[in-house]
Structures are given as C-alpha cells and as structure tokens.
Design a protein around this motif. Structure first.
Motif, PDB file in Angstrom:
ATOM      1  N   VAL A   1      -0.722   5.508  -1.794  1.00  0.00           N
ATOM      2  CA  VAL A   1       0.778   5.152  -2.041  1.00  0.00           C
ATOM      3  C   VAL A   1       1.089   4.042  -1.128  1.00  0.00           C
ATOM      4  CG1 VAL A   1       1.259   7.268  -2.573  1.00  0.00           C
ATOM      5  CG2 VAL A   1       1.905   7.039  -0.490  1.00  0.00           C
ATOM      6  N   PRO A   2       1.964   3.099  -1.716  1.00  0.00           N
ATOM      7  CA  PRO A   2       2.442   1.813  -0.857  1.00  0.00           C
ATOM      8  C   PRO A   2       3.403   2.460   0.543  1.00  0.00           C
ATOM      9  CG  PRO A   2       3.616   1.900  -2.974  1.00  0.00           C
ATOM     10  CD  PRO A   2       2.574   3.005  -3.086  1.00  0.00           C
ATOM     11  N   ALA A   3       3.582   1.385   1.197  1.00  0.00           N
ATOM     12  CA  ALA A   3       4.295   1.898   2.357  1.00  0.00           C
ATOM     13  C   ALA A   3       5.692   2.521   2.019  1.00  0.00           C
ATOM     14  CB  ALA A   3       4.292   1.006   3.510  1.00  0.00           C
ATOM     15  N   GLY A   4       6.372   1.875   1.252  1.00  0.00           N
ATOM     16  CA  GLY A   4       7.445   2.050   0.787  1.00  0.00           C
ATOM     17  C   GLY A   4       7.906   3.199   0.361  1.00  0.00           C
ATOM     18  N   GLN A   5       6.845   3.926  -0.164  1.00  0.00           N
ATOM     19  CA  GLN A   5       6.897   5.176  -1.000  1.00  0.00           C
ATOM     20  C   GLN A   5       6.368   6.385  -0.283  1.00  0.00           C
ATOM     21  OE1 GLN A   5       5.570   4.711  -5.139  1.00  0.00           O
ATOM     22  NE2 GLN A   5       6.416   2.669  -5.269  1.00  0.00           N
ATOM     23  N   VAL A   6       5.731   6.085   0.764  1.00  0.00           N
ATOM     24  CA  VAL A   6       4.854   7.191   1.648  1.00  0.00           C
ATOM     25  C   VAL A   6       5.812   8.397   1.958  1.00  0.00           C
ATOM     26  CG1 VAL A   6       4.870   6.038   3.644  1.00  0.00           C
ATOM     27  CG2 VAL A   6       3.148   7.883   3.264  1.00  0.00           C
ATOM     28  N   ALA A   7       6.790   8.158   2.397  1.00  0.00           N
ATOM     29  CA  ALA A   7       7.761   9.451   2.815  1.00  0.00           C
ATOM     30  C   ALA A   7       8.407  10.291   1.651  1.00  0.00           C
ATOM     31  CB  ALA A   7       9.230   8.646   3.401  1.00  0.00           C
ATOM     32  N   SER A   8       8.325   9.725   0.416  1.00  0.00           N
ATOM     33  CA  SER A   8       8.885  10.353  -0.744  1.00  0.00           C
ATOM     34  C   SER A   8       7.530  11.465  -0.917  1.00  0.00           C
ATOM     35  CB  SER A   8       9.193   9.798  -1.807  1.00  0.00           C
ATOM     36  OG  SER A   8       8.249   8.716  -2.205  1.00  0.00           O
ATOM     37  N   PHE A   9       6.283  11.203  -0.794  1.00  0.00           N
ATOM     38  CA  PHE A   9       5.233  11.885  -1.040  1.00  0.00           C
ATOM     39  C   PHE A   9       4.792  12.572  -0.159  1.00  0.00           C
ATOM     40  CE2 PHE A   9       4.749   8.359  -4.320  1.00  0.00           C
ATOM     41  CZ  PHE A   9       4.229   8.948  -5.360  1.00  0.00           C
ATOM     42  N   ALA A  10       5.121  12.346   1.319  1.00  0.00           N
ATOM     43  CA  ALA A  10       4.655  13.325   2.543  1.00  0.00           C
ATOM     44  C   ALA A  10       5.781  14.684   2.583  1.00  0.00           C
ATOM     45  CB  ALA A  10       4.990  12.182   3.680  1.00  0.00           C
ATOM     46  N   THR A  11       5.390  15.335   1.711  1.00  0.00           N
ATOM     47  CA  THR A  11       6.207  16.849   1.307  1.00  0.00           C
ATOM     48  C   THR A  11       5.189  18.005   1.311  1.00  0.00           C
ATOM     49  OG1 THR A  11       6.466  16.641  -0.866  1.00  0.00           O
ATOM     50  CG2 THR A  11       8.227  15.553   0.571  1.00  0.00           C
ATOM     51  N   GLY A  12       5.507  19.048   1.890  1.00  0.00           N
ATOM     52  CA  GLY A  12       4.512  20.041   1.509  1.00  0.00           C
ATOM     53  C   GLY A  12       3.291  19.991   2.480  1.00  0.00           C
ATOM     54  N   ASP A  13       2.516  20.820   2.418  1.00  0.00           N
ATOM     55  CA  ASP A  13       1.461  20.947   3.121  1.00  0.00           C
ATOM     56  C   ASP A  13       0.084  20.040   3.131  1.00  0.00           C
ATOM     57  OD1 ASP A  13       0.214  22.440   5.364  1.00  0.00           O
ATOM     58  OD2 ASP A  13      -0.793  23.943   4.086  1.00  0.00           O
ATOM     59  N   VAL A  14       0.678  18.634   3.496  1.00  0.00           N
ATOM     60  CA  VAL A  14      -0.352  17.409   3.381  1.00  0.00           C
ATOM     61  C   VAL A  14      -0.660  16.702   4.765  1.00  0.00           C
ATOM     62  CG1 VAL A  14       0.854  16.903   1.181  1.00  0.00           C
ATOM     63  CG2 VAL A  14       1.889  16.065   3.197  1.00  0.00           C
ATOM     64  N   LEU A  15      -1.770  15.927   4.550  1.00  0.00           N
ATOM     65  CA  LEU A  15      -1.966  15.045   5.581  1.00  0.00           C
ATOM     66  C   LEU A  15      -1.582  13.482   5.068  1.00  0.00           C
ATOM     67  CD1 LEU A  15      -5.600  16.324   6.549  1.00  0.00           C
ATOM     68  CD2 LEU A  15      -3.416  16.794   7.508  1.00  0.00           C
ATOM     69  N   ILE A  16      -1.204  12.614   6.108  1.00  0.00           N
ATOM     70  CA  ILE A  16      -1.077  11.324   5.672  1.00  0.00           C
ATOM     71  C   ILE A  16      -1.685  10.466   6.788  1.00  0.00           C
ATOM     72  CG2 ILE A  16       0.967   9.552   5.597  1.00  0.00           C
ATOM     73  CD1 ILE A  16       2.112  13.036   5.928  1.00  0.00           C
ATOM     74  N   GLN A  17      -2.357   9.458   6.396  1.00  0.00           N
ATOM     75  CA  GLN A  17      -3.204   8.418   6.976  1.00  0.00           C
ATOM     76  C   GLN A  17      -2.823   7.030   6.597  1.00  0.00           C
ATOM     77  OE1 GLN A  17      -7.113  10.154   5.915  1.00  0.00           O
ATOM     78  NE2 GLN A  17      -7.174  11.262   7.805  1.00  0.00           N
ATOM     79  N   PRO A  18      -3.189   6.186   7.515  1.00  0.00           N
ATOM     80  CA  PRO A  18      -3.081   4.441   7.066  1.00  0.00           C
ATOM     81  C   PRO A  18      -4.289   4.534   6.119  1.00  0.00           C
ATOM     82  CG  PRO A  18      -3.438   4.690   9.244  1.00  0.00           C
ATOM     83  CD  PRO A  18      -3.144   6.043   8.950  1.00  0.00           C
ATOM     84  N   CYS A  19      -4.276   3.598   5.017  1.00  0.00           N
ATOM     85  CA  CYS A  19      -5.450   3.174   4.306  1.00  0.00           C
ATOM     86  C   CYS A  19      -6.259   2.090   5.048  1.00  0.00           C
ATOM     87  CB  CYS A  19      -4.986   2.761   3.028  1.00  0.00           C
ATOM     88  SG  CYS A  19      -6.283   2.781   1.497  1.00  0.00           S
ATOM     89  N   VAL A  20      -7.227   2.695   5.619  1.00  0.00           N
ATOM     90  CA  VAL A  20      -7.885   1.871   6.699  1.00  0.00           C
ATOM     91  C   VAL A  20      -9.104   1.125   5.859  1.00  0.00           C
ATOM     92  CG1 VAL A  20      -9.669   2.132   8.651  1.00  0.00           C
ATOM     93  CG2 VAL A  20      -7.775   3.635   8.635  1.00  0.00           C
ATOM     94  N   ALA A  21      -9.028  -0.398   6.366  1.00  0.00           N
ATOM     95  CA  ALA A  21     -10.012  -1.127   5.822  1.00  0.00           C
ATOM     96  C   ALA A  21     -11.136  -0.811   6.744  1.00  0.00           C
ATOM     97  CB  ALA A  21      -9.718  -2.799   6.158  1.00  0.00           C
ATOM     98  N   PHE A  22     -12.696  -0.762   5.882  1.00  0.00           N
ATOM     99  CA  PHE A  22     -13.686  -0.449   6.580  1.00  0.00           C
ATOM    100  C   PHE A  22     -14.866  -1.315   5.798  1.00  0.00           C
ATOM    101  CE2 PHE A  22     -13.018   2.845   3.096  1.00  0.00           C
ATOM    102  CZ  PHE A  22     -14.020   2.991   2.724  1.00  0.00           C
TER     103      PHE A  22
END
Length: 280
Positions: free
Chosen positions: A148-169
């Motif tokens: 999800v884009p940065a501006g929407q991450v807080a709305s998806f960060a609900t419940g039993d989840v993990l949140i990570q930056p989308c890492v370039a590799f």
C-alpha cells in the motif's frame, strides 16, 4: 529376528497448488529415499492427529499454509505436546512455526531484519518509504499480503498484522540447513521471479548471517530455510525464517547436491527417531 524398522507418518498435501512450485514432486522424491530406512506412510495434514498414535514419529513436510486447516493443525499440535509424540521439525520452533511475531522481536532486538512493527502507532519507528507491506502475523505463502502507498498504510495497519517498508533489493537468497549444518543456498537473480532459483555460492559472511538466526531458533533437529534479501548497498536482511514446513526447491539443485541433501535429511531423521525411541 531383525529389529523392527521405525515407523514414520509423513505429513504432506500432495495436491497443494503453489505458484511456481510443485510440492508433490519434492515429497515423492524425499519419501522414495526414506523408504530404504523407515516404514513410511503419507497423510494429509487434516488427518495427522487421528493417525499419529500408530507411528514412532511424525515428519511435517510440504503440508501447505496452516491457515488452510488451522483447527486441525492446532488439534495435532496440542495432541503431540500432550502425549510427547516426536515431531520433526520439533514443535519448539520460535520462527514461522509460531507465526510472524518473531519478526517484531528480532527487529526490536537489532537483528538484521527488514524493519517491522505491529500497529499504526509504531509506524514512526520504520524508515520512511513510498510503499509499505502489510501482512497478517499468521500468514504464509504471501496469503493476505498487501502493498500500500505511504498515505494509506495507517488505514490498513489494523488487526493482527505486520507492517514493513517496501525494501528495494538486488535479489533474494535462501540458505538451507539440516539440524545445524548448512546444506546449500539458492537465489533468484530476477527480483520479479521469486521462484526461478539458481545455485548460490555462499560466502563466509553470508553463512555467518544465516547461522545467527539458526542459532537463535535453537531447534536442535530439523530443516530450516533462512530467506534474505540483498539490499543495493550489499547488506543482507532477513525476510523469513521458515522452520515449520520449508519448501526446499530441490529441483533447482544439480543431482549431486540433491543426493547429498537426501543423505543429510535421512541421517538427521535417523538420529532424531533413535533418540525418541531410546530410553532416557
């Protein structure tokens, strides 16, 4: 009379469909090797609890994501722990076997892990990014994962989840261990083709990285896969420590390496079962 051979219940879902992989081929190959040393029966994970009493040990292999049979898995796990039934991998694993909480714990402890938090209130602890990965703590095989884009991450960060930056590799690489012994490494040169794997020549620094997580898990017996990504600056970061039923991608190995893994796996299981059958 010759001594009876140990009896193994080998838990696998031969019909499980995985993108880019044929789990059934791997288990057909491995069980063909094990039959030379054990009396062996295969069963679906939904049937393991009902059948396990007739066997000396249970081997959990390509049984698919637990989310597909969560109730049956919990019943199997509870019965094995209550009866002391030997299960390989042992049920003491602290990584994927227990969910994704370990990513939070390792991240907080300063291990080289993709930075991870568990709620919107902790997003400030993550490096800023244009996109974030949100996934369930009990997920597997990318089930339920969203980018999800940065501006929407807080709305998806609900419940039993993990949140990570989308890492370039640059690429993903996996290190495979039997017990505490490194067996081989595979990598995906193209980041867009995760399961197009090739043999990887692990360096001493690579193995030091991978062993740090194997040592932390302290499993004693079993198969573990340490998945990592190589960042553009050359750093390795842990993506996942799979200690329940890691797919091994044996088809990507040359025959000699595939045979060596089969030998190591058989020897490990023989030691594990012998230890379980020997009086204390």
């Amino acid at each position: 009379m010759p001594a009876a051979r140990p009896r193994l219940l080998y838990v696998t879902d031969l019909a499980y469909q995985a993108r880019g992989r044929r789990y059934c081929d791997e288990d057909i190959h491995l069980t063909s090797r094990l039959r030379a040393h054990f009396d062996l029966a295969l069963c679906h994970p939904r049937d393991a609890a009902a059948l396990m009493d007739a066997f000396d040990a249970v081997v959990v292999r390509n049984s698919g994501p637990v989310l597909g049979y969560e109730k049956e898995y919990e019943a199997f796990r509870a019965k094995a722990l209550a009866t002391g039934a030997p299960v390989y991998n042992p049920l003491t694993g602290k990584a994927d076997m227990a969910g994704k909480q370990y990513l939070l714990d390792l991240s907080a402890a300063g291990f080289p892990v993709i930075p991870t938090v568990g709620c919107a209130e902790d997003l400030h602890r993550l490096p800023s990014a244009e996109r974030y990965v949100v996934k369930p703590r009990l997920g597997a095989d990318s089930l339920g994962m969203r980018i999800v884009p940065a501006g929407q991450v807080a709305s998806f960060a609900t419940g039993d989840v993990l949140i990570q930056p989308c890492v370039a590799f640059a690429y993903e690489v996996s290190f495979y261990f039997v017990d505490d012994d490194f067996q081989y490494a595979l990598y995906a040169p193209d980041p867009e083709r995760r399961w197009d794997l090739e043999p990887y020549a692990a360096t001493a620094a690579d193995l030091e990285f991978a062993r740090r997580f194997v040592d932390w898990n302290d499993l004693g017996h079993g198969i573990q896969r340490v998945d990592a990504c190589r960042t553009p600056d050359g750093e390795l970061l842990l993506v996942e420590l799979e200690d329940l039923n890691p797919y091994l991608s044996l088809e990507a190995l040359p025959e000699e390496a595939r045979d060596a893994f089969g030998t190591a796996f058989t020897a490990s299981l023989s030691r594990f079962v012998q230890g379980a059958l020997s009086p204390a």
